[in-house]
Design an enzyme around this catalytic site. Structure first.
Site, PDB file in Angstrom:
ATOM      1  N   ARG A 132       0.875  -1.185   0.000  1.00 31.05           N
ATOM      2  CA  ARG A 132       0.000   0.000   0.000  1.00 31.05           C
ATOM      3  C   ARG A 132       0.906   1.227   0.000  1.00 31.05           C
ATOM      4  O   ARG A 132       1.241   1.763   1.059  1.00 31.05           O
ATOM      5  CB  ARG A 132      -0.901  -0.010   1.242  1.00 31.05           C
ATOM      6  CG  ARG A 132      -2.010  -1.051   1.211  1.00 31.05           C
ATOM      7  CD  ARG A 132      -2.945  -0.891   2.407  1.00 31.05           C
ATOM      8  NE  ARG A 132      -4.194  -1.599   2.208  1.00 31.05           N
ATOM      9  CZ  ARG A 132      -4.442  -2.845   2.640  1.00 31.05           C
ATOM     10  NH1 ARG A 132      -3.516  -3.513   3.293  1.00 31.05           N
ATOM     11  NH2 ARG A 132      -5.614  -3.405   2.431  1.00 31.05           N
ATOM     12  N   ARG A 155       1.322  -1.314  -5.271  1.00 31.81           N
ATOM     13  CA  ARG A 155       0.097  -0.656  -5.705  1.00 31.81           C
ATOM     14  C   ARG A 155       0.383   0.848  -5.720  1.00 31.81           C
ATOM     15  O   ARG A 155       0.898   1.388  -4.739  1.00 31.81           O
ATOM     16  CB  ARG A 155      -1.030  -0.953  -4.715  1.00 31.81           C
ATOM     17  CG  ARG A 155      -2.272  -0.257  -5.154  1.00 31.81           C
ATOM     18  CD  ARG A 155      -3.308   0.171  -4.225  1.00 31.81           C
ATOM     19  NE  ARG A 155      -3.210   0.443  -2.866  1.00 31.81           N
ATOM     20  CZ  ARG A 155      -4.157   0.049  -1.986  1.00 31.81           C
ATOM     21  NH1 ARG A 155      -5.135  -0.699  -2.365  1.00 31.81           N
ATOM     22  NH2 ARG A 155      -4.079   0.409  -0.731  1.00 31.81           N
ATOM     23  N   GLU A 182     -11.425  -3.869  -7.878  1.00 31.74           N
ATOM     24  CA  GLU A 182     -12.130  -3.480  -6.653  1.00 31.74           C
ATOM     25  C   GLU A 182     -13.351  -2.615  -6.929  1.00 31.74           C
ATOM     26  O   GLU A 182     -13.963  -2.099  -6.006  1.00 31.74           O
ATOM     27  CB  GLU A 182     -11.180  -2.835  -5.644  1.00 31.74           C
ATOM     28  CG  GLU A 182     -10.337  -1.706  -6.171  1.00 31.74           C
ATOM     29  CD  GLU A 182      -9.374  -1.149  -5.126  1.00 31.74           C
ATOM     30  OE1 GLU A 182      -9.432  -1.539  -3.944  1.00 31.74           O
ATOM     31  OE2 GLU A 182      -8.559  -0.282  -5.505  1.00 31.74           O
ATOM     32  N   ASN A 239     -12.071  -5.673  -0.048  1.00 26.23           N
ATOM     33  CA  ASN A 239     -12.621  -4.684   0.894  1.00 26.23           C
ATOM     34  C   ASN A 239     -13.454  -3.656   0.136  1.00 26.23           C
ATOM     35  O   ASN A 239     -14.588  -3.345   0.502  1.00 26.23           O
ATOM     36  CB  ASN A 239     -11.500  -3.947   1.633  1.00 26.23           C
ATOM     37  CG  ASN A 239     -10.493  -4.892   2.250  1.00 26.23           C
ATOM     38  OD1 ASN A 239     -10.832  -6.018   2.549  1.00 26.23           O
ATOM     39  ND2 ASN A 239      -9.266  -4.441   2.428  1.00 26.23           N
ATOM     40  N   ASP A 240     -12.853  -3.128  -0.928  1.00 24.81           N
ATOM     41  CA  ASP A 240     -13.593  -2.131  -1.705  1.00 24.81           C
ATOM     42  C   ASP A 240     -14.614  -2.782  -2.630  1.00 24.81           C
ATOM     43  O   ASP A 240     -15.681  -2.223  -2.857  1.00 24.81           O
ATOM     44  CB  ASP A 240     -12.626  -1.254  -2.511  1.00 24.81           C
ATOM     45  CG  ASP A 240     -12.086  -0.124  -1.650  1.00 24.81           C
ATOM     46  OD1 ASP A 240     -12.886   0.495  -0.924  1.00 24.81           O
ATOM     47  OD2 ASP A 240     -10.865   0.122  -1.675  1.00 24.81           O
ATOM     48  N   ARG A 250     -17.600   0.900   3.862  1.00 22.68           N
ATOM     49  CA  ARG A 250     -16.788  -0.018   4.677  1.00 22.68           C
ATOM     50  C   ARG A 250     -16.355   0.598   5.996  1.00 22.68           C
ATOM     51  O   ARG A 250     -15.899  -0.092   6.903  1.00 22.68           O
ATOM     52  CB  ARG A 250     -15.562  -0.492   3.879  1.00 22.68           C
ATOM     53  CG  ARG A 250     -14.585   0.601   3.556  1.00 22.68           C
ATOM     54  CD  ARG A 250     -13.518   0.153   2.578  1.00 22.68           C
ATOM     55  NE  ARG A 250     -12.291  -0.263   3.223  1.00 22.68           N
ATOM     56  CZ  ARG A 250     -11.139  -0.471   2.578  1.00 22.68           C
ATOM     57  NH1 ARG A 250     -11.072  -0.316   1.261  1.00 22.68           N
ATOM     58  NH2 ARG A 250     -10.054  -0.820   3.210  1.00 22.68           N
ATOM     59  N   CYS A 276      -6.139  -9.700  -2.552  1.00 21.04           N
ATOM     60  CA  CYS A 276      -5.321  -8.991  -1.559  1.00 21.04           C
ATOM     61  C   CYS A 276      -6.173  -8.259  -0.531  1.00 21.04           C
ATOM     62  O   CYS A 276      -5.649  -7.611   0.365  1.00 21.04           O
ATOM     63  CB  CYS A 276      -4.331  -8.043  -2.231  1.00 21.04           C
ATOM     64  SG  CYS A 276      -5.141  -6.715  -3.114  1.00 21.04           S
TER      65      CYS A 276
HETATM   66  C1  PEP Z   1      -9.160  -3.604  -0.888  1.00 26.54           C
HETATM   67  O1  PEP Z   1      -9.904  -2.674  -1.198  1.00 26.54           O
HETATM   68  O2  PEP Z   1      -9.554  -4.764  -0.682  1.00 26.54           O
HETATM   69  C2  PEP Z   1      -7.709  -3.372  -0.730  1.00 26.54           C
HETATM   70  C3  PEP Z   1      -6.868  -4.380  -0.610  1.00 26.54           C
HETATM   71  O3  PEP Z   1      -7.263  -2.099  -0.694  1.00 26.54           O
HETATM   72  P1  PEP Z   1      -7.502  -1.091   0.537  1.00 26.54           P
HETATM   73  O4  PEP Z   1      -7.999  -1.883   1.702  1.00 26.54           O
HETATM   74  O5  PEP Z   1      -6.200  -0.438   0.827  1.00 26.54           O
HETATM   75  O6  PEP Z   1      -8.512  -0.141  -0.003  1.00 26.54           O
HETATM   76 MG    MG Z   2      -9.102  -0.837  -1.931  1.00 24.05          MG
END
Ligand code: PEP
Ligand code: MG
Length: 537
Positions: free
Chosen positions: A292, A328, A426, A449-450, A460, A497
């Protein structure tokens, strides 16, 4: 003893003193965007600093004598130094927040004094720092937040990534926040640090402030203030059992991650800094599946230079050696805010100028990052991927910038390697378009996550939506299967990820779907490898 509940985001038991971080005590040094207003805030803070110092001077004179009090007097004189004041005014006119202007100008003067060939002047460097920190603290309202010497459990209403990045991680035993969600970045950091943590905890901040010992049980999601002897003994027993379980997983260190039927998967680590790359190796990661990179931009007052970024990427590349490392590109926006980029406040930041969208509209920010990545490529096995892609043209535009940067570096005589370019999947649009994106990408890594947030239209970060934030939702599963299938058909690899990558309930499903890489907090790798090795899939 009092006890209560929270949502556990990482297992384990922590026991120790609590430190409460109250936002009201700390205002982030973010510019209002109006230099005149920032200048008047600075002028007022300077006046307050002058009053504080003059009281301190009188006290020191009475208690320690005029000689010793002279130190304070020097700081009062510095507050009126015209060069310092001009420096601050220039920084504010250039868009800096008053607090940052005060701090950074103080720091540059301190460095000039420290480099002088005169002992007396060298010693003044610390006075300048002291003075500018005082003004900074006044501007940020930092009156009561003090960290103890040793380790502690950090309790807060909520924590933003720009706040957690500035904390001394090695001393934090646990996070307990009253808000937050299991996919918030505080939760992600807790998993990276391997520390038990609770979000949405019903622990009143006053109780945490008034207790001598706070204990967190990350297995059951329970907190205890001043636990009684019986509870303490129970918690210590759990702590010891957790240590034994961790020890048993050591049998999987150095093993290949292959199922009984011979399916292999790469188990990689999610990191945010070169320091985390060491944790990745300690966790026996087979690579870095997600760096990140925005964490290199948080918690500071100006953009990192190309040189600073290059140093960080090169360090990660060198630490990881031949293991693959996926960087990333900058994913600022939404909950990850920086004051110095001059980004406007948005009504809907998660749907706003975020990730690759910032990079494509602000090339002066993006190009130095790409240059740094390509320069570092010569030192290891780097790949790059873009966050928040929704359309094919975005990927093509970003790839064109990569090609331009590499050509420029080659023309400058700088050695670079081929850097595979992938896409983070994402957004639902990217997931649906996976077959088209796969023609342009070297790999996919799914940010669950996104992807969960955007597919289900559930913020989230919002603690109230916990039950609605369902990463196992059938719509998500359909998208994940489609992503893996599209990647396999195009002959590129696909990984996960997001936080779901380490979910033991999902490991087999992901293998069956055709994902060949899972990237997670370094502390989760051995337990996932155990699952993979025991699987019949
Ligand atoms: C995600 O969105 O799953 C991700 C890995 O990136 P971040 O949590 O940093 O948005
Ligand atoms: Mg993300």
């Amino acid at each position: 003893m009092k006890q209560g509940k929270g949502l556990p985001v990482f297992s384990g038991v922590a026991i120790g003193p609590a430190v409460v971080y109250r936002k009201s005590q700390r205002v982030l040094p973010v510019s209002s965007g109006d230099p005149q207003l920032e200048q008047s805030k600075f002028d007022a803070a300077r006046e307050t600093a002058r009053q504080q110092l003059s009281q301190l001077y009188e006290k020191a004179k009475a208690e320690l004598g005029e000689d010793k009090a002279a130190i304070v007097e020097v700081q009062m004189l510095m507050l009126d130094d015209l060069d310092y004041l001009d420096g601050v005014a220039d920084a504010i006119a250039g868009g800096a927040a008053a607090a940052i202007a005060a701090l950074d100008t103080g720091e540059s003067f301190a460095q000039i004094f420290a480099a002088m060939d005169d002992e007396y002047m060298n010693a003044r460097s610390a006075d300048i720092r002291d003075m500018s920190h005082r003004v900074y603290d006044i501007l940020c309202g930092n009156t009561g937040f003090q960290l103890p010497e040793g380790s502690f459990l950090l309790v807060a209403e909520d924590l933003a990534p720009s706040e957690t990045i500035q904390l001394p991680r090695e001393r934090i035993l646990a996070f307990v926040t009253r808000q937050g969600s299991s996919s918030s970045h505080t939760a992600i950091l807790a998993r990276t640090l391997n520390i038990p943590s609770l979000v949405q905890a019903n622990l009143p901040l006053e109780d945490a402030e008034n207790c001598e010992v706070l204990a967190v049980d990350g297995f059951t999601g329970t907190w205890y203030t001043d636990p009684d002897p019986e509870t303490l003994a129970m918690l210590k027993e759990k702590q010891a059992a957790a240590a034994d379980a961790r020890f048993a997983l050591e049998a999987y260190r150095g093993k290949k991650s292959v199922t009984k039927s011979g399916k292999s998967v790469l188990l990689c680590a999610n990191i945010g800094s070169p320091e985390d790359a060491r944790a990745a190796l300690a966790g026996d990661a087979e690579g870095v599946g997600l760096m990140r990179s925005e964490f290199l931009y948080l918690g500071r007052s100006s953009l990192p230079t190309e040189e600073e970024l290059f140093d960080a990427y090169r360090t990660v590349a060198e630490i990881m050696g031949q293991r693959p490392v996926v960087i990333r590109t900058l994913d600022i926006g939404a909950d990850k805010q920086v004051s110095y980029m001059g980004l406007e406040k948005e009504e809907n930041p998660a749907l706003g100028l975020r990730g690759l969208r910032i990079c494509l509209t602000r090339e002066e920010i993006f190009l130095p990052q790409l240059r740094a990545i390509y320069r570092a490529s010569a030192y290891g096995n780097l790949s790059v991927m873009f966050p928040m892609v929704a359309s094919l043209w975005e990927l093509k535009a970003a790839k064109a910038l990569c090609a331009k940067v590499r050509a420029e570096l080659t023309a400058e005589g700088v050695e670079t390697k081929e850097v595979p370019i992938g896409v983070m999947i994402e957004t639902p649009a990217a997931a649906v378009l996976a077959p088209e994106l796969a023609k342009e990408a070297a790999f996919f890594s799914v940010g669950t996550n996104d992807l969960t947030q955007y597919t289900l239209a559930v913020d989230r970060q919002n603690a109230k939506l916990g039950d609605f934030y369902d990463p196992y939702h059938p719509a998500l599963m359909a998208l994940l299967a489609h992503i893996a299938k599209s990647a396999n058909e195009a002959g590129i690899w696909a990984g996960i990820c997001g936080e779901l990558g380490a979910d033991p309930k999902m490991t087999e499903t992901f293998l069956k779907m055709g994902f060949t890489e899972l990237s997670m907090a370094p502390g989760r790798i051995l337990e996932t490898r155990k699952l993979v090795c025991e699987s019949e899939v």
